[in-house]
Enzyme design. Structure first.
Site, PDB file in Angstrom:
ATOM      1  N   SER A  97       0.866  -1.219  -0.150  1.00 51.57           N
ATOM      2  CA  SER A  97      -0.141   0.156   0.079  1.00 51.57           C
ATOM      3  C   SER A  97       0.853   1.177   0.145  1.00 51.57           C
ATOM      4  O   SER A  97       0.420   2.405  -0.106  1.00 51.57           O
ATOM      5  CB  SER A  97      -0.821   0.155   1.314  1.00 51.57           C
ATOM      6  OG  SER A  97      -1.954  -1.304   1.154  1.00 51.57           O
TER       7      SER A  97
ATOM      8  N   HIS B 249     -15.521   1.301   3.689  1.00 53.23           N
ATOM      9  CA  HIS B 249     -15.274   2.818   3.829  1.00 53.23           C
ATOM     10  C   HIS B 249     -16.346   3.742   3.263  1.00 53.23           C
ATOM     11  O   HIS B 249     -16.354   4.850   3.455  1.00 53.23           O
ATOM     12  CB  HIS B 249     -13.919   2.927   3.286  1.00 53.23           C
ATOM     13  CG  HIS B 249     -12.909   2.253   3.779  1.00 53.23           C
ATOM     14  ND1 HIS B 249     -12.223   1.141   2.941  1.00 53.23           N
ATOM     15  CD2 HIS B 249     -12.106   2.219   5.023  1.00 53.23           C
ATOM     16  CE1 HIS B 249     -11.204   0.755   4.044  1.00 53.23           C
ATOM     17  NE2 HIS B 249     -11.534   1.121   5.246  1.00 53.23           N
TER      18      HIS B 249
ATOM     19  N   CYS C 278      -7.735   2.630   1.677  1.00 48.62           N
ATOM     20  CA  CYS C 278      -8.908   1.894   1.058  1.00 48.62           C
ATOM     21  C   CYS C 278      -8.391   1.240  -0.441  1.00 48.62           C
ATOM     22  O   CYS C 278      -8.244   2.108  -1.333  1.00 48.62           O
ATOM     23  CB  CYS C 278      -9.881   3.270   0.889  1.00 48.62           C
ATOM     24  SG  CYS C 278     -11.178   2.318   0.128  1.00 48.62           S
TER      25      CYS C 278
END
Lengths: 409, 598
Positions: free
Chosen positions: B318, B358, B371
């Site tokens: 990420s 989310h 996310c």
């Protein structure tokens, strides 16, 4: 009969002049080669003392009545033989050869003086009116007189001096007037002997060559057969003698055939000597400026390898001058030998020439790498008392012969 | 009787000819040697008597950015044997004293048999002082045995730095063939790390002393009074960009872990700390390398010789999401207010999961919460090739050019790449994996640190490097090296948006709130790189202080799982150490240089 000769007539300056010049070159070379050397620095001064003694001895010998030489020839020869036996018993060993006698702190080499005794004895025998060198008997006696000391010297063992003896023996019988065939009979065993050193094939080849020459001479079968047998025996005898040689002499012979085979061992001297001489160039590096000499690349270079010092520091010109001086000296002696009316004196002079010449050719030949390294000093130039005194005695004899040449008309 | 032959003119002529031919032969031989071949003999003569003795220069040392000595030279004893003077009967005694196997000395002497017997052979390096003392006492009974003092490397700062400094080693015959102009057998050469990169600067220039020697190679005086001697020139001392304190803390944090850390000053590209763990002990390389030590290093499954900081290529997880955010904002396909809906994933033919639900989420919070759904949507708006182009602008897919010779380029796939594998109809869903830093995307920790530095400094930085400059021995001044400027060419506003998201990761409700610090505002991003072979790899990238970034860090911890838990605390420690140091001791280097000059 008394003729008042002029000095020039009684004294051959042409004989002494090259030796005097060599004397100064010799001083320079000894000085240079021992300069700053840790253990040999005294050699220069010692050699000056020898030099002075040698000059005195020269004049003593020069002044002797000429017939003295003939009178002392047999006793001199016998003393010579005795000394050569003594040296084998109680001699001192220097670099593998038992060749030195010590008397009151001075060392001397009997073999140096044996040359003189042997020359005189051979000359005396050969100059007898009854001797015919062409007869086997007289030739054999001459050869036995000459080669008996050689056997003793080979036992020391001293190859170099033995070769000098063989050389003057041959020159003496040659000068006496030996025929070509007889000379062949004398020389062929030596030829076979040398060939056999190179190996069996050379030996066989040499034998075939000798056989062919024998056939060409067309002598009777018995004589030819005996000579062939003599040759064959010589070949096998050499094998035995070669084994009797000391290991350092074996190495030297091998190193001559291929110096690079042992660059730090026996080939070392040859390589370094060549480098020293070659790097001298035309004019040399200058007195005391030769690095090969000054840095002592050649052990004991003031003895047998002294010519390197001349080659390196005085160059091609210096080296050629030395050769020129020797050649000039040789011709003076040759002229004296040839002009002397007395057979004994003529033979003595030619024998002395042979000694000088052999020393000269073997010494310089070995230094420039065209001869095996056989320890022989260069007359008048190498360091060494015995050899200098012996040489000066011989020169004195020749000068003496010149002095009285007209009395023996 | 044959009297007519006696002393005949013919025989005299024959002897004359013999004399003349012999003399001519000798004369010709002399002419050949002294005139024709003179040069060859002259060269040999010079070789014979002039010996050139190598004078080794002192190798340059390493200072850290604050002038602290990192790598220095210390003397060590080397035992030697001169074969010409040595008696082999002493082998057993020496081998016992040196604590080596029997046959050790014979073996070494055999290797050097082709060299001059008068030339000393190095038998053992790094001999202890007790042995040297024993040698001095018994030198009478040990002919041909002596010792010399040689320099070897020492690491006085307590910094391991094995993957930064590298080591020096005796030059290999193979290398020697290529670099005959300077090196000789037995010389040292930089083998790895900075020792290798800066070899020419560090080694200095050898000097030569010419001496006259005699036939036994014994020195007997100077050649031309030493006028032709050449003094050795000392190697240059390097000023590294490393901060020794920060490096030490980073190394300690990695004890017992596998991974890497790269910390960069974003404004200059200077590497403040670079760790690859496990490390290896450089001091064992510095003079003699025991064979067992080497084979142990090579066979170690954790590969301690492998520089993970510059060589290991792994999916960035990420931490890579900022790249798509920047691309999207810069291309204008999204604005800060653009939202995508996250229902715990996105259906793209097959369901791509998020690690939470989310709802409607914008770019800032998508970074904060990491996310996935937001980025699955975003990548289809950007397109693969645009995304790859932005990747390259941030230094991915090619080497950064750091001054270490071992570096990997990583991989940023493009549509061409997939066309080659799958044909023109390659599955577009692959892009969903790539955008969240999984799949084929692979980067090095160094590349990730550079990318973080670029974000921190609004798209401008310099090529990452470990050496600031060298000290000029004449002036004592530091001569700085110039490095390439790197510009992403993106508007500052884009970075402000992305940095806001990264700030919230630590200071909002993000994935690394546990490293929040009141003193220094840290912004960061966690990452977890999926590992099909075992536990996931943990990533964390961060910069601080938020308002004026002074340090950018990338941390990789292998096989531990989630990035926030394992990698983020290490980053925090390093950041705090550096910023604290900066605050307490500004301008340390200038002070140190002033001391060095004295």
């Amino acid at each position: 009969m008394r003729i008042d000769y002029k000095l020039r007539d009684r004294f051959d300056f042409g004989l002494l002049l090259p030796v005097l010049i060599l004397f100064f070159i010799w001083l320079a070379a000894i000085y240079s080669s021992t300069y700053k050397h840790p253990s040999a620095q005294g050699n220069f001064n010692r050699q000056i003392v020898w030099g002075i003694a040698a000059v005195i001895i020269f004049f003593v010998v020069y002044s002797l009545p000429t017939n003295t030489f003939k009178q002392i020839s047999i006793p001199a020869y016998l003393v010579t033989i005795l000394l050569l036996i003594v040296v084998l018993l109680i001699g001192r060993k220097v670099s593998g050869a038992k060749a030195w006698l010590s008397i009151g702190g001075f060392g001397f080499q009997p073999s140096e003086f044996a040359k003189i005794g042997t020359i005189l004895a051979m000359a005396k025998f050969l100059s007898k009116k009854t001797v015919d060198i062409e007869t086997l008997k007289d030739l054999s006696i001459a050869l036995v007189i000459g080669t008996f000391p050689v056997l003793l010297i080979l036992m020391e063992p001293d190859m170099g001096t033995a070769m000098v003896f063989l050389s003057f023996i041959l020159i003496l019988i040659f000068w006496k007037g030996i025929s070509v065939f007889a000379m062949f009979v004398v020389l062929s065993p030596a030829f076979i002997a040398v060939s056999s050193l190179f190996g069996p094939y050379y030996f066989y080849g040499a034998l075939v060559l000798v056989t062919i020459i024998l056939i060409v001479f067309r002598k009777n079968l018995f004589l030819s057969g005996s000579i062939f047998a003599l040759n064959l025996a010589s070949g096998f005898f050499t094998e035995y003698v070669y084994r009797a040689l000391s290991p350092h002499q074996h190495k030297r012979i091998q190193a001559f055939i291929d110096p690079m085979s042992d660059p730090l061992g026996s080939g070392y001297n040859t390589i370094q000597a060549k480098v020293a001489i070659g790097s001298g160039g035309l004019f040399g590096k200058g007195f005391l400026a030769g690095n090969q000499t000054q840095l002592q690349f050649i052990p004991e270079q003031w003895t047998d390898f002294i010519y390197c010092v001349i080659g390196e520091e005085f160059g091609f010109i210096g080296s050629i001058i030395v050769i020129g001086l020797f050649v000039y000296l040789f011709f003076r002696i040759l002229n004296i030998a040839s002009s002397s009316k007395d057979e004994f004196l003529s033979l003595t002079a030619i024998g002395i020439l042979a000694v000088f010449f052999t020393h000269f050719i073997i010494n310089i030949g070995m230094v420039v790498g065209i001869m095996p390294v056989i320890g022989l000093p260069l007359p008048y130039v190498s360091y060494g008392g015995s050899s200098l005194i012996a040489n000066m005695i011989m020169l004195g004899i020749v000068a003496n012969i010149y002095r009285t040449r007209k009395m023996y008309a | 009787m044959n009297t007519e032959s006696f002393a005949s003119i013919h025989r005299k002529t024959l002897i004359s000819v013999l004399i003349i031919i012999s003399a001519a032969l000798l004369g010709f031989r002399l002419f050949q040697m002294q005139i024709i071949n003179r040069n060859a003999y002259e060269n040999k003569s010079a070789e014979n008597s002039i010996k050139s003795i190598e004078q080794l220069p002192l190798r340059g040392v390493f200072y850290d950015r604050n002038g602290k000595l990192l790598v220095s030279n210390v003397p060590a004893y080397t035992l030697r044997i001169t074969p010409a003077e040595y008696d082999k009967k002493l082998n057993h005694l020496l081998e016992t004293v040196l604590e080596v196997d029997s046959g050790y000395i014979d073996n070494i002497l055999y290797q050097y048999r082709a060299f001059s017997k008068y030339q000393p052979v190095k038998i053992k390096r790094g001999v202890g002082f007790d042995i040297i003392a024993w040698l001095e006492e018994n030198s009478e009974e040990l002919p041909g045995v002596d010792y010399i003092v040689e320099m070897h490397r020492d690491y006085p700062a307590g910094v391991n730095g094995s993957h930064i400094f590298g080591y020096i080693k005796e030059i290999s015959p193979k290398q020697l063939k290529k670099q005959k102009d300077y090196y000789n057998l037995g010389d040292y050469i930089g083998y790895k790390g900075l020792e290798k990169t800066y070899e020419k600067k560090l080694r200095g220039e050898k000097g030569w002393k010419y001496v006259l020697v005699d036939s036994r190679r014994r020195m007997i005086g100077k050649y031309k009074d030493g006028k032709q001697d050449l003094r050795p020139v000392k190697g240059s001392d390097l000023i590294l960009s490393i901060d020794a304190d920060v490096q030490k803390i980073a190394e300690q944090e990695f004890i017992g872990k596998r991974g890497a850390l790269v910390a960069i000053d974003p404004q200059t590209g200077e590497v403040l700390a670079l760790v690859s763990s496990p490390e290896y002990d450089l001091s064992k390389f510095s003079y003699i390398t025991p064979k067992e030590f080497l084979s142990q290093l090579y066979s170690d499954p954790s590969k301690p010789l492998f520089n993970r900081a510059t060589m290991s290529v792994k999916p960035p997880g990420s931490t890579y999401k900022m790249l798509a955010a920047i691309a999207g904002l810069d291309l204008g396909v999204i604005t800060p207010s653009t939202t995508f809906y996250c229902s715990g994933g996105v259906d793209l033919g097959r369901f791509f999961k998020c690690h939470g639900v989310h709802g409607n989420i914008n770019v800032i919070h998508a970074i904060e919460k990491s996310c996935n759904s937001f980025f699955y949507n975003l990548i289809f708006k950007i397109g693969l090739d645009k995304w790859a182009e932005y990747s390259r602008r941030f230094g991915f897919g090619h080497k950064t050019g750091i001054d270490l010779d071992e570096e990997n380029a990583g991989l940023i796939p493009t549509s061409k790449y997939y066309e080659k594998i799958y044909g023109p109809k390659w599955p577009r869903t692959i892009m969903a994996s790539l955008v969240i830093g999984q799949g084929e995307t692979s980067v090095t920790p160094l590349q990730l640190a550079q990318y973080t530095a670029l974000i921190a400094n609004d798209g401008v930085t310099y090529q990452p490097h470990l050496v600031k400059g060298y000290i000029d021995d004449n002036t004592g001044e530091v001569v700085p090296y110039q490095y390439k400027k790197i510009e992403a060419g993106i508007d500052k506003k884009v970075f402000e948006i992305v940095k806001e998201g990264m700030f919230l990761v630590v200071n909002g409700e993000g994935t690394a709130t546990h490293i929040r610090s009141d003193e220094f505002k840290i912004a960061g991003k966690t990452g977890t790189s999926q590992n099909p072979h075992g536990k996931d790899h943990a990533w964390f990238v961060a910069f601080a202080p938020f308002d004026n970034p002074q340090i950018a860090v990338a941390v990789l911890v292998e096989n531990v799982g989630f990035g926030g838990t394992h990698a983020a605390p290490i980053a925090k420690k390093v950041i705090e150490a550096y910023l604290q140091n900066l605050k307490d001791n500004p301008k340390q280097l200038d002070k140190s240089i002033a001391i060095l000059k004295q």
